[in-house]
Design a protein around this motif. Structure first.
Motif, PDB file in Angstrom:
ATOM      1  N   GLY A  27       2.590   3.210 -10.098  1.00  0.00           N
ATOM      2  CA  GLY A  27       3.639   3.937 -10.807  1.00  0.00           C
ATOM      3  C   GLY A  27       3.129   4.491 -12.121  1.00  0.00           C
ATOM      4  N   ILE A  28       2.312   3.701 -12.825  1.00  0.00           N
ATOM      5  CA  ILE A  28       1.720   4.174 -14.080  1.00  0.00           C
ATOM      6  C   ILE A  28       0.810   5.357 -13.826  1.00  0.00           C
ATOM      7  CG2 ILE A  28       0.130   3.545 -15.950  1.00  0.00           C
ATOM      8  CD1 ILE A  28       1.239   0.678 -15.746  1.00  0.00           C
ATOM      9  N   ALA A  29       0.007   5.287 -12.743  1.00  0.00           N
ATOM     10  CA  ALA A  29      -0.902   6.395 -12.418  1.00  0.00           C
ATOM     11  C   ALA A  29      -0.121   7.675 -12.129  1.00  0.00           C
ATOM     12  CB  ALA A  29      -1.768   6.010 -11.226  1.00  0.00           C
ATOM     13  N   LEU A  30       0.976   7.559 -11.365  1.00  0.00           N
ATOM     14  CA  LEU A  30       1.819   8.725 -11.094  1.00  0.00           C
ATOM     15  C   LEU A  30       2.401   9.280 -12.385  1.00  0.00           C
ATOM     16  CD1 LEU A  30       3.781   7.482  -7.958  1.00  0.00           C
ATOM     17  CD2 LEU A  30       2.218   9.431  -8.017  1.00  0.00           C
ATOM     18  N   TYR A  31       2.818   8.396 -13.228  1.00  0.00           N
ATOM     19  CA  TYR A  31       3.426   8.740 -14.520  1.00  0.00           C
ATOM     20  C   TYR A  31       2.443   9.502 -15.400  1.00  0.00           C
ATOM     21  CZ  TYR A  31       5.422   7.297 -19.126  1.00  0.00           C
ATOM     22  OH  TYR A  31       5.925   7.236 -20.393  1.00  0.00           O
ATOM     23  N   VAL A  32       1.208   8.988 -15.489  1.00  0.00           N
ATOM     24  CA  VAL A  32       0.196   9.616 -16.348  1.00  0.00           C
ATOM     25  C   VAL A  32      -0.203  10.986 -15.821  1.00  0.00           C
ATOM     26  CG1 VAL A  32      -2.188   9.405 -17.145  1.00  0.00           C
ATOM     27  CG2 VAL A  32      -0.673   7.425 -17.238  1.00  0.00           C
ATOM     28  N   ARG A  33      -0.257  11.122 -14.490  1.00  0.00           N
ATOM     29  CA  ARG A  33      -0.698  12.401 -13.904  1.00  0.00           C
ATOM     30  C   ARG A  33       0.388  13.465 -13.895  1.00  0.00           C
ATOM     31  NH1 ARG A  33      -2.748   9.200  -9.534  1.00  0.00           N
ATOM     32  NH2 ARG A  33      -1.227  10.193  -8.166  1.00  0.00           N
ATOM     33  N   ASN A  34       1.622  13.088 -14.250  1.00  0.00           N
ATOM     34  CA  ASN A  34       2.735  14.039 -14.188  1.00  0.00           C
ATOM     35  C   ASN A  34       3.478  14.073 -15.518  1.00  0.00           C
ATOM     36  OD1 ASN A  34       3.137  14.800 -11.049  1.00  0.00           O
ATOM     37  ND2 ASN A  34       2.443  12.685 -11.225  1.00  0.00           N
ATOM     38  N   PRO A  35       3.060  14.929 -16.436  1.00  0.00           N
ATOM     39  CA  PRO A  35       3.715  14.996 -17.750  1.00  0.00           C
ATOM     40  C   PRO A  35       5.218  15.237 -17.662  1.00  0.00           C
ATOM     41  CG  PRO A  35       1.685  16.281 -17.732  1.00  0.00           C
ATOM     42  CD  PRO A  35       1.942  15.872 -16.314  1.00  0.00           C
ATOM     43  N   VAL A 124       9.070  11.052  -6.765  1.00  0.00           N
ATOM     44  CA  VAL A 124       8.036  10.152  -6.247  1.00  0.00           C
ATOM     45  C   VAL A 124       8.133  10.075  -4.730  1.00  0.00           C
ATOM     46  CG1 VAL A 124       7.267   7.749  -6.148  1.00  0.00           C
ATOM     47  CG2 VAL A 124       7.810   8.792  -8.353  1.00  0.00           C
ATOM     48  N   GLU A 125       9.334   9.916  -4.221  1.00  0.00           N
ATOM     49  CA  GLU A 125       9.491   9.814  -2.772  1.00  0.00           C
ATOM     50  C   GLU A 125       9.092  11.104  -2.062  1.00  0.00           C
ATOM     51  OE1 GLU A 125      11.666   7.085  -0.753  1.00  0.00           O
ATOM     52  OE2 GLU A 125      13.256   6.912  -2.243  1.00  0.00           O
ATOM     53  N   GLN A 126       9.311  12.239  -2.686  1.00  0.00           N
ATOM     54  CA  GLN A 126       8.914  13.505  -2.080  1.00  0.00           C
ATOM     55  C   GLN A 126       7.404  13.581  -1.869  1.00  0.00           C
ATOM     56  OE1 GLN A 126      10.606  16.388  -4.773  1.00  0.00           O
ATOM     57  NE2 GLN A 126      12.641  16.302  -3.817  1.00  0.00           N
ATOM     58  N   PRO A 259       5.965   4.874   4.645  1.00  0.00           N
ATOM     59  CA  PRO A 259       4.606   5.110   4.124  1.00  0.00           C
ATOM     60  C   PRO A 259       4.583   5.272   2.607  1.00  0.00           C
ATOM     61  CG  PRO A 259       5.460   7.083   5.217  1.00  0.00           C
ATOM     62  CD  PRO A 259       6.415   5.974   5.528  1.00  0.00           C
ATOM     63  N   ILE A 260       3.502   4.760   2.008  1.00  0.00           N
ATOM     64  CA  ILE A 260       3.284   4.964   0.568  1.00  0.00           C
ATOM     65  C   ILE A 260       1.900   5.594   0.351  1.00  0.00           C
ATOM     66  CG2 ILE A 260       4.884   3.199  -0.253  1.00  0.00           C
ATOM     67  CD1 ILE A 260       2.555   1.285  -0.569  1.00  0.00           C
ATOM     68  N   THR A 261       1.489   6.381   1.346  1.00  0.00           N
ATOM     69  CA  THR A 261       0.326   7.246   1.170  1.00  0.00           C
ATOM     70  C   THR A 261       0.832   8.678   1.159  1.00  0.00           C
ATOM     71  OG1 THR A 261      -0.040   7.239   3.567  1.00  0.00           O
ATOM     72  CG2 THR A 261      -1.288   5.647   2.247  1.00  0.00           C
ATOM     73  N   GLU A 262       0.239   9.514   0.344  1.00  0.00           N
ATOM     74  CA  GLU A 262       0.775  10.869   0.149  1.00  0.00           C
ATOM     75  C   GLU A 262       0.734  11.665   1.427  1.00  0.00           C
ATOM     76  OE1 GLU A 262      -0.122  13.070  -3.333  1.00  0.00           O
ATOM     77  OE2 GLU A 262      -0.699  11.288  -4.478  1.00  0.00           O
ATOM     78  N   ALA A 263       1.853  12.391   1.662  1.00  0.00           N
ATOM     79  CA  ALA A 263       1.974  13.185   2.886  1.00  0.00           C
ATOM     80  C   ALA A 263       1.081  14.421   2.807  1.00  0.00           C
ATOM     81  CB  ALA A 263       3.421  13.615   3.065  1.00  0.00           C
TER      82      ALA A 263
END
Length: 263
Positions: A27-35, A124-126, A259-263
């Protein structure tokens, strides 16, 4: 069960607990990569953070006086014994304050930032294929649900916090075992609260998410305890609240077998 079976069970539990904690890191990684996610989530957390940091700082300033108020029996004790029991009382107050601060901060912030955190969770779910069988969640019912859930979280925090506060007076155990139990209780309550948005987006309520998380309790606890500990760090709750919401979306998907790997 033989020794190898017990060892295997313990290893599996520890692995799932670590896997839950790793969801917060993702979640932190997603957060940092998405301003954009950062901007969406920081403002409501900052508003709550200022209020709760001020409240906890006030507790720290007056904790010595509170410790004296609840230990009048020690007034005539020798100085060393009186100081020892009041240090224990002060630590118990700080522990209870920390538990209530983290949980009520989360509750209040989720209410204030409900549309923001709903959007973060949805984005995130998208990334991972969207929300299966999603239902429309209108703003006002969503806000009402978030408020009711938050009040329930605060009530549960008080219910569990008071016995833990009392146990905090037990020498040694109160300063070692009780904080661990507090983190576990707080972590579980946080996990149940933070997955609210993705579960409601699937038309599932509080009973559903409790049942789903209980089916893999070590993973839910790993995530919740990691969030709880991070929220105890000064400014951690303010900066990491959006990451916790993102991680909760991943926890929901994993718990439901999605799934929690990117589509």
């Amino acid at each position: 069960m033989n020794a190898s079976g017990i060892s295997g069970t313990a290893t599996s539990t520890a692995r799932r607990f670590a896997g839950g904690a790793a969801l917060l890191l993702r979640g932190i990684a997603l957060y940092v990569r998405n301003p954009g996610l950062m901007l969406l989530g920081v403002v409501p957390a900052l508003i709550s953070g200022v209020l709760f940091l001020a409240a906890y700082a006030t507790l720290v300033v007056f904790v010595g006086d509170l410790a004296a108020v609840v230990t009048p029996f020690a007034d005539d004790w020798p100085a060393a014994a009186r100081s020892a029991v009041r240090v224990i009382a002060a630590l118990a107050f700080l522990g209870l304050g920390g538990l209530l601060t983290v949980l009520t901060f989360t509750a209040v912030t989720l209410v204030i930032g409900d549309p923001f955190y709903e959007k973060i969770s949805e984005r995130v779910e998208q990334r991972y294929g969207g929300t299966p069988d999603a239902v429309e969640v209108p703003f006002w019912p969503s806000l009402r649900r978030s408020t009711v859930d938050s009040l329930r979280l605060v009530a549960l925090a008080a219910l569990f916090g008071l016995p833990l506060f009392a146990a905090g007076f037990i020498p040694v155990l109160g300063q070692t075992v009780v904080p661990v139990i507090g983190a576990a209780v707080g972590g579980w309550l946080l996990a149940v609260e933070l997955v609210g948005a993705p579960f409601y987006r699937r038309g599932k309520g509080l009973r559903d998410r409790r049942a789903v998380l209980k089916a893999d309790r070590p993973t839910a606890l790993g995530f919740g305890v990691a969030v709880f500990v991070c929220f105890l760090i000064p400014l951690g709750a303010v900066l990491l609240m959006p990451a916790a919401v993102a991680g909760a979306a991943l926890l929901t998907r994993r718990s439901l077998g999605q799934p929690i790997t990117e589509a």
